[in-house]
Design a protein around this motif. Structure first.
Motif, PDB file in Angstrom:
ATOM      1  N   ASN A 127       0.837  -1.196   0.000  1.00 49.47           N
ATOM      2  CA  ASN A 127       0.000   0.000   0.000  1.00 49.47           C
ATOM      3  C   ASN A 127       0.873   1.248   0.000  1.00 49.47           C
ATOM      4  O   ASN A 127       1.848   1.333   0.753  1.00 49.47           O
ATOM      5  N   ALA A 128       0.508   2.201  -0.815  1.00 52.05           N
ATOM      6  CA  ALA A 128       1.212   3.485  -0.849  1.00 52.05           C
ATOM      7  C   ALA A 128       0.306   4.567  -0.267  1.00 52.05           C
ATOM      8  O   ALA A 128      -0.905   4.567  -0.501  1.00 52.05           O
ATOM      9  N   THR A 129       0.889   5.454   0.477  1.00 52.51           N
ATOM     10  CA  THR A 129       0.168   6.594   1.041  1.00 52.51           C
ATOM     11  C   THR A 129       0.979   7.863   0.799  1.00 52.51           C
ATOM     12  O   THR A 129       2.199   7.812   0.608  1.00 52.51           O
ATOM     13  N   ILE A 130       0.292   8.998   0.789  1.00 58.26           N
ATOM     14  CA  ILE A 130       0.966  10.286   0.614  1.00 58.26           C
ATOM     15  C   ILE A 130       0.980  11.008   1.949  1.00 58.26           C
ATOM     16  O   ILE A 130      -0.065  11.261   2.546  1.00 58.26           O
ATOM     17  N   GLU A 131       2.177  11.333   2.433  1.00 58.60           N
ATOM     18  CA  GLU A 131       2.310  12.038   3.695  1.00 58.60           C
ATOM     19  C   GLU A 131       1.922  13.509   3.530  1.00 58.60           C
ATOM     20  O   GLU A 131       1.737  14.005   2.416  1.00 58.60           O
ATOM     21  N   ALA A 132       1.828  14.199   4.638  1.00 57.94           N
ATOM     22  CA  ALA A 132       1.408  15.605   4.617  1.00 57.94           C
ATOM     23  C   ALA A 132       2.344  16.479   3.778  1.00 57.94           C
ATOM     24  O   ALA A 132       1.916  17.474   3.187  1.00 57.94           O
ATOM     25  N   ASN A 133       3.622  16.109   3.699  1.00 58.74           N
ATOM     26  CA  ASN A 133       4.580  16.893   2.917  1.00 58.74           C
ATOM     27  C   ASN A 133       4.627  16.476   1.446  1.00 58.74           C
ATOM     28  O   ASN A 133       5.465  16.971   0.687  1.00 58.74           O
ATOM     29  N   GLY A 134       3.735  15.550   1.056  1.00 58.29           N
ATOM     30  CA  GLY A 134       3.651  15.139  -0.338  1.00 58.29           C
ATOM     31  C   GLY A 134       4.469  13.921  -0.711  1.00 58.29           C
ATOM     32  O   GLY A 134       4.388  13.444  -1.845  1.00 58.29           O
ATOM     33  N   ILE A 135       5.246  13.384   0.226  1.00 61.58           N
ATOM     34  CA  ILE A 135       6.104  12.237  -0.073  1.00 61.58           C
ATOM     35  C   ILE A 135       5.291  10.945  -0.023  1.00 61.58           C
ATOM     36  O   ILE A 135       4.483  10.733   0.875  1.00 61.58           O
ATOM     37  N   VAL A 136       5.530  10.083  -1.021  1.00 62.23           N
ATOM     38  CA  VAL A 136       4.846   8.791  -1.113  1.00 62.23           C
ATOM     39  C   VAL A 136       5.632   7.746  -0.329  1.00 62.23           C
ATOM     40  O   VAL A 136       6.854   7.633  -0.486  1.00 62.23           O
ATOM     41  N   ARG A 137       4.919   6.994   0.522  1.00 62.13           N
ATOM     42  CA  ARG A 137       5.545   5.911   1.286  1.00 62.13           C
ATOM     43  C   ARG A 137       4.823   4.597   1.004  1.00 62.13           C
ATOM     44  O   ARG A 137       3.618   4.586   0.784  1.00 62.13           O
TER      45      ARG A 137
END
Length: 347
Positions: A127-137
């Motif tokens: 699963n990929a998510t986008i953090e508040a700063n825009g970075i994909v994890r």
């Protein structure tokens, strides 16, 4: 004077013939071609070539099937049907060791279904998510962790092989953002509405903003293998621009001769010496408009077009190319659902 003019004409003719020999359009040197095994209309969207000695190619299509084939002959090994309403598989990515196969479906959001590459058994999801700063994890789900243990295969992937698209809104307010990742893991690029933002994946800091890329929809884009430059295609003007990340300079432009040519994907050769664009070219003929698939090999050092292929490419080449481990061959998929393996042309 007449003799000189005849000599000049002969020289021009010889140069034209030499140019035709180098740049002639036609079919690549085909190793094998495999049509879709079903009677259903579909297009190939994702092609992945397994690393090392695994010698398999995974193909994702709009008919929801993922099919693996022998890289040497195209013979079908197995097929796996993706979930109902998944929209079809648009990415097929092998893990670094070839043990796992990640499949992304068009309607699957930021999730990749992880299969056991040997037989296609479903193991879980990355699963990929986008953090508040825009970075994909990226992170494995509970099922994947339970299936394989450890970090849930997370360390076995080259994240640079993944491409994510986030779409928000609907109708005329629909906005898409395409995410790509540098091979060295340092950067990510987010392209949306004619602007590309490059960020540091470690800190989230914005490194560079480029004006370019597509103004709507999916943005064909790729980092160079050494992660120092970024290429993106735009329809206006119809060209691919290569920027240097360190100072933002556009170091090369690869211009398509036809203003209406469409580019589906970009891929650099593993050594970074060539850029390959795939897509389609509408052509007006005496019987009306027709269309043919296009594969173009460009030299990165000077932007020269070295090879163009418009035969055995269908109405469109609808996937990026996939390189064999030694880059002596490449594979691609067509609008009609065929997958083709061919010999990489000389530089």
């Amino acid at each position: 004077m007449k003799r000189n003019r005849n000599g000049l004409l002969a020289l021009l003719c010889s140069l034209a013939l030499a140019s035709t020999a180098v740049f002639a359009q036609g079919a690549p040197q085909i190793v094998w071609e495999a049509p879709t095994p079903s009677s259903l209309a579909n297009s190939v969207q994702g092609v992945g070539w397994a690393p090392g000695t695994v010698a398999r190619i995974a193909v994702g299509s709009t008919d929801r099937w993922v099919r693996t084939r022998r890289a040497s002959s195209g013979a079908l090994v197995y097929s796996v049907l993706q979930p109902h309403r998944s929209g079809g598989a648009d990415q097929t990515v092998y893990s670094n060791d070839g043990v796992f196969l990640a499949v992304h479906n068009r309607n699957g959001g930021f999730n990749y279904r992880v299969l056991r590459a040997s037989d296609g058994v479903f193991l879980g999801t990355l699963n990929a998510t986008i953090e508040a700063n825009g970075i994909v994890r990226f992170a494995p789900d509970a099922q994947l962790l339970a299936s394989v243990g450890g970090d849930g295969t997370l360390s076995r992937w080259r994240i640079a092989n993944f491409t994510l698209v986030r779409t928000v809104g609907s109708g005329y307010d629909r906005v898409s953002t395409t995410f790509n990742f540098s091979p060295n893991g340092t950067y990510q690029a987010a392209a949306s509405q004619g602007s590309i933002t490059v960020q540091s994946r470690s800190s989230g800091a914005v490194v560079r903003i480029f004006t370019g890329g597509t103004t709507q929809g999916f943005a064909p884009m790729a980092f160079t293998p050494d992660s120092t430059r970024l290429a993106a295609w735009a329809s206006t003007p119809n060209e691919t621009t290569l920027w240097r990340i360190s100072d933002g300079v556009a170091v090369m432009r690869f211009r398509n001769a036809a203003s209406n040519e469409g580019v589906v994907a970009l891929r650099f050769s593993p050594d970074g010496a060539r850029l390959v664009t795939t897509g389609y070219l509408p052509i007006e003929t005496s019987s009306g408009w027709q269309q043919r698939g296009m594969i173009r090999f460009w030299r990165v050092s000077d932007g020269a077009l070295r090879r163009s292929f418009d035969a055995r490419t269908g109405l469109a080449v609808t996937s990026p190319i996939a390189w064999s481990p030694d880059a002596t061959r490449f594979a691609y998929g067509t609008y009609e659902g065929s997958v083709v393996a061919a010999v990489t042309p000389a530089p």
